[in-house]
Design a protein around this motif. Sequence first.
Motif, PDB file in Angstrom:
ATOM      1  N   GLY A 540     141.801  31.892  13.453  1.00 40.09           N
ATOM      2  CA  GLY A 540     142.834  31.970  12.541  1.00 40.09           C
ATOM      3  C   GLY A 540     143.400  32.442  12.515  1.00 40.09           C
ATOM      4  N   TRP A 541     144.399  31.812  11.613  1.00 42.15           N
ATOM      5  CA  TRP A 541     145.823  32.198  11.422  1.00 42.15           C
ATOM      6  C   TRP A 541     146.725  33.551  11.474  1.00 42.15           C
ATOM      7  N   GLY A 542     145.966  34.070  11.417  1.00 39.78           N
ATOM      8  CA  GLY A 542     146.346  35.428  11.925  1.00 39.78           C
ATOM      9  C   GLY A 542     146.792  35.633  13.692  1.00 39.78           C
ATOM     10  N   ASN A 543     145.813  35.596  13.716  1.00 36.67           N
ATOM     11  CA  ASN A 543     146.755  36.208  15.418  1.00 36.67           C
ATOM     12  C   ASN A 543     147.038  34.572  16.222  1.00 36.67           C
ATOM     13  N   TRP A 544     146.482  33.218  15.524  1.00 38.10           N
ATOM     14  CA  TRP A 544     147.285  32.333  15.700  1.00 38.10           C
ATOM     15  C   TRP A 544     148.800  32.263  16.006  1.00 38.10           C
ATOM     16  N   PHE A 545     149.335  33.111  14.462  1.00 34.89           N
ATOM     17  CA  PHE A 545     150.489  33.511  14.406  1.00 34.89           C
ATOM     18  C   PHE A 545     150.951  34.337  14.939  1.00 34.89           C
ATOM     19  N   ALA A 546     150.184  36.152  15.551  1.00 36.19           N
ATOM     20  CA  ALA A 546     150.564  36.803  15.721  1.00 36.19           C
ATOM     21  C   ALA A 546     150.882  36.318  17.815  1.00 36.19           C
ATOM     22  N   ALA A 548     151.996  32.564  18.373  1.00 33.37           N
ATOM     23  CA  ALA A 548     152.550  31.654  18.598  1.00 33.37           C
ATOM     24  C   ALA A 548     153.653  31.899  18.190  1.00 33.37           C
ATOM     25  N   LEU A 549     154.747  32.591  17.046  1.00 34.17           N
ATOM     26  CA  LEU A 549     155.419  33.041  16.741  1.00 34.17           C
ATOM     27  C   LEU A 549     156.790  34.089  17.474  1.00 34.17           C
ATOM     28  N   PRO A 550     156.114  35.057  18.264  1.00 33.48           N
ATOM     29  CA  PRO A 550     156.959  35.547  18.792  1.00 33.48           C
ATOM     30  C   PRO A 550     157.277  34.684  20.109  1.00 33.48           C
ATOM     31  N   VAL A 551     156.671  33.743  21.062  1.00 32.63           N
ATOM     32  CA  VAL A 551     157.080  32.346  21.520  1.00 32.63           C
ATOM     33  C   VAL A 551     157.381  31.971  21.309  1.00 32.63           C
ATOM     34  N   SER A 552     157.292  30.889  19.823  1.00 32.69           N
ATOM     35  CA  SER A 552     158.147  29.846  19.520  1.00 32.69           C
ATOM     36  C   SER A 552     159.487  30.860  19.895  1.00 32.69           C
ATOM     37  N   ILE A 553     159.643  31.852  18.852  1.00 35.82           N
ATOM     38  CA  ILE A 553     161.090  32.363  18.580  1.00 35.82           C
ATOM     39  C   ILE A 553     161.959  32.431  20.292  1.00 35.82           C
ATOM     40  N   LEU A 554     161.233  33.104  21.064  1.00 34.34           N
ATOM     41  CA  LEU A 554     161.830  33.148  22.199  1.00 34.34           C
ATOM     42  C   LEU A 554     162.055  31.611  22.938  1.00 34.34           C
ATOM     43  N   SER A 555     161.101  30.347  22.992  1.00 34.45           N
ATOM     44  CA  SER A 555     162.154  29.669  23.249  1.00 34.45           C
ATOM     45  C   SER A 555     162.723  29.247  22.263  1.00 34.45           C
ATOM     46  N   LEU A 556     163.164  29.210  21.522  1.00 36.36           N
ATOM     47  CA  LEU A 556     164.410  28.149  20.570  1.00 36.36           C
ATOM     48  C   LEU A 556     165.011  29.021  21.015  1.00 36.36           C
ATOM     49  N   PHE A 557     165.443  30.011  20.905  1.00 38.80           N
ATOM     50  CA  PHE A 557     166.505  31.046  21.782  1.00 38.80           C
ATOM     51  C   PHE A 557     167.273  30.122  23.438  1.00 38.80           C
ATOM     52  N   ILE A 558     165.972  30.548  23.335  1.00 32.66           N
ATOM     53  CA  ILE A 558     166.415  30.207  25.412  1.00 32.66           C
ATOM     54  C   ILE A 558     166.714  28.083  24.763  1.00 32.66           C
ATOM     55  N   THR A 559     165.843  27.690  24.618  1.00 30.00           N
ATOM     56  CA  THR A 559     166.604  26.563  24.297  1.00 30.00           C
ATOM     57  C   THR A 559     168.094  25.978  23.566  1.00 30.00           C
ATOM     58  N   TRP A 560     168.461  26.949  23.049  1.00 27.52           N
ATOM     59  CA  TRP A 560     169.295  26.928  21.952  1.00 27.52           C
ATOM     60  C   TRP A 560     170.396  27.636  23.621  1.00 27.52           C
ATOM     61  N   GLY A 561     170.290  28.296  23.865  1.00 22.84           N
ATOM     62  CA  GLY A 561     171.275  28.667  24.935  1.00 22.84           C
ATOM     63  C   GLY A 561     171.724  27.354  26.188  1.00 22.84           C
ATOM     64  N   ILE A 562     170.664  26.759  26.522  1.00 22.76           N
ATOM     65  CA  ILE A 562     170.554  26.071  27.674  1.00 22.76           C
ATOM     66  C   ILE A 562     171.223  24.812  26.555  1.00 22.76           C
ATOM     67  N   LEU A 563     171.128  24.381  25.624  1.00 21.40           N
ATOM     68  CA  LEU A 563     171.864  23.257  24.475  1.00 21.40           C
ATOM     69  C   LEU A 563     173.519  23.324  24.751  1.00 21.40           C
ATOM     70  N   LEU A 564     173.667  24.903  24.985  1.00 19.70           N
ATOM     71  CA  LEU A 564     175.116  25.275  24.822  1.00 19.70           C
ATOM     72  C   LEU A 564     176.144  25.042  25.999  1.00 19.70           C
ATOM     73  N   LEU A 565     175.335  25.932  27.227  1.00 18.76           N
ATOM     74  CA  LEU A 565     175.779  25.439  28.706  1.00 18.76           C
ATOM     75  C   LEU A 565     175.529  24.253  28.830  1.00 18.76           C
ATOM     76  N   VAL A 566     174.489  23.661  28.666  1.00 22.31           N
ATOM     77  CA  VAL A 566     174.904  22.429  29.816  1.00 22.31           C
ATOM     78  C   VAL A 566     176.050  21.265  28.963  1.00 22.31           C
ATOM     79  N   MET A 567     175.850  21.463  27.396  1.00 24.80           N
ATOM     80  CA  MET A 567     176.458  20.325  27.054  1.00 24.80           C
ATOM     81  C   MET A 567     177.607  20.817  25.873  1.00 24.80           C
ATOM     82  N   ARG A 568     177.880  22.117  25.989  1.00 26.86           N
ATOM     83  CA  ARG A 568     178.851  22.813  25.360  1.00 26.86           C
ATOM     84  C   ARG A 568     179.927  22.411  24.067  1.00 26.86           C
ATOM     85  N   PRO A 569     178.834  22.087  22.807  1.00 30.55           N
ATOM     86  CA  PRO A 569     179.909  20.896  21.758  1.00 30.55           C
ATOM     87  C   PRO A 569     181.019  21.593  21.099  1.00 30.55           C
TER      88      PRO A 569
END
Length: 797
Positions: A540-546, A548-569
């Motif tokens: 169901g969509w409710g359980n999936w969101f429960a 996937a959303l926390p996991v994807s949000i944390l992964s997004l911030f981690i990826t953002w930090g890696i990009l800033l650290l490696v490429m230093r824009p």
Amino acid sequence: MKFSHTLQFNAVPEWTDYYMAYDHLKKLIYQLEKERVEEMSNNPNMDPEKATNFSDEEFHRNNERFIEALDLQLEKVFDFYTEKEAELYAELEQLQIDSESPDFDGELKPSQLEMLDSTHERRRSSAIRAAPKASEAHYVNIASSTNNLSDLNVVDTLARTSTRRSSVSRKSFQSAQSVSTVAYNRLVSFRTRCIGLYVALSELQSFQDLNRKGFDKILKKHDKLLDGNLREIYLKKMVLESRPFMTETRQALEKQIERVEKIYADVFTNGNVNAAVREFRTHLRDHIVYERNTVWKDMIGQERRTMDAHVKDAPKPLFTIPYINIPVTRGLLNSTISFLVAVVAFVVFLNVDIFGSRPENYCFALLIFCAILWATEAVPLYSTAMLIPFLIVLLQVMRNPDGSVMTATNASKAVFQSMFSGTIMMLLGGFALAAALSKYGIAKAFASHVLSRAGTRPHFVLLANMGVACFLSMWISNVATPVLCFSLVQPIIRTLPPGSTFAPCLILGIALASCIGGMTSPISSPQNIITINNMSPSPGWGNWFAVALPVSILSLFITWGILLLVMRPGRTTPALNTVKATKQEVTRSQVFVCFITIATIVLWCAESSLASVFGDAGVIAAIPLFMFFGTGILAKDDLNAFLWSVVVLAQGGSALGNAVNSSGLLQYIAMSIKDGVEHLEPLAILCIFSILILVFATFVSHTVAALIILPIVQQVGLALPTPHPNLLVMGAGLVCSAGMGLPVSGYPNMSAIMMEDPTGKPYLTTNDFLKTGVPASILSTAVIILVGYGIMTAIGY
């Protein structure tokens, strides 16, 4: 069609140099925009958040060149229009005088002249066969006696029409047999002048409209990109007050056109103006079709030649196969070898007894065959999926519940039943939502409004773009999202200084965020559909969101930090241009699309509570399909544009999974793996399968990894002492989207690697993905294993 193309297509070929230079003005705006951003970057005392609010003095200084260019274009249009207007009006006055000549009244009566008008007589099959040649020669004589340049053009047009055996030329020839040659020549010459003048005046009217629209659009673009209000001031005070665009001028031109119609009607159609207008429009249409078609073909040819400059040379054959003389390229060679390897493996495993059961052996051979084809893409993925039902029935791998082999009739029914399920219907419903949100600009409007508030600091602009890409991937799929986001960030990319690392950082950030967004909702990626298809009961969509959303949000911030650290824009680009929000009124269609979308998502989220009403999420998916297509929001073309290749691939995967399960092969493999991992905790088992899927998804494909491995994961979970099938399947399914370490790891990465700067140089290289995508993949997988496992355990998986 872009307005620059519209201008080229509708311009009079002989007047091309006198239209406003729209493309030149657009390039100038982009240059001013870039200089404005550079000025912001070079002024450290300027607050970046308020840098767009220039004073009137600064605005005038930064746009002085643009206003001067506008003045030059307006002056060019004014001079040409004034000259052409005087020329055509003088010709009209002479035409009026000639129409009142007693020669027409004395020599040729209107009743006789009607024979020249193709609108008064039907085409007869008994027309004289020699008419085209005679009339063509006759028109040449007329042209030689005509002094006016416009007359020559129209005569030439009529000559071309006569070569196509038009009705006009046949009637003209017949008329020549009944009136004197001198009178006939005078009449045809007058008719030619009327038609030529009507065409010229109509083209002058088009010249007015195109240039007025061009000034309006270029000023609108200026104000949007440079935060000005020049459109309201310049358009009202300068453009609309210029003679070519004044209301009085337009009305006067319309009256002159009506005068030509009246003159023609009085002489040729017994005063019937409507008949005269029909006759004029016939000639005008013929003239435009011939002239514009030529211009259009030339323009397309030029664009193709321009585009070809960036296209790689066609692959040259490596060698020619002896005896049959077939040239072989590298791509064809690789595909052929991969296909032959798959066929050889298929034949070998068909003849080797591994499992002691014929259905299991044959099903294993089929599984290996499909895995090799999917992994190597020797043929398209969906093509392999189309072959699966045929081989399943032919090999007789399906079994009845009692263990006996199904007949071909029963096996074919079971296969086709497995190929269309509630999951496939939900996929189609997701396509309908994505198509409506994209077609009516809702996704673009949302994205532009969010990005317009991101400021000018590189760190936050990058995070905002990644957040938008991740969010849009939930609803319009992570296949279409990168394309939309790459178009939205063009105002930022084109104003970056030379050597800035922000452009590749931003493009890579959007791609990685779209990959992460592929795990956020059940319809955001094909692998999620396959994951849900292997979960029972459906999460169901409710359980999936429960989960996937926390996991994807944390992964997004981690990826953002890696990009800033490696490429230093931020080091090379201290401040950026801003994305302008779309300024369009909300329409009823947009409100309707939003209402149906929200209602569908709410019902999907409440699916478990409404199981007694709807039964399956696929039934709810029928709501957007009917409401959008039934009301005309989406049309047949939108249905044809669905990603049917993804649908076919998912159906083939479902059929293969059903066959592997029915043959008993899946249980055999699962029990074999279970014996080696049953002593481990579910977390450790999830970790093992996650690493396996991550490697497979990175080097092959997210979807292929889900198709091949998830059915095995499900059976292993069922065979554990304490069954946890949904936990292992959902965790492994989310990891499929985390594989983003190579350009070939997913659709977003493929789109990003193809992005090029104006010189044709790619923004990204494989090394950029390795430096940022690989650590982002590993850390995102760790988040899924640790955080995701905790959440799934909490909800009872």
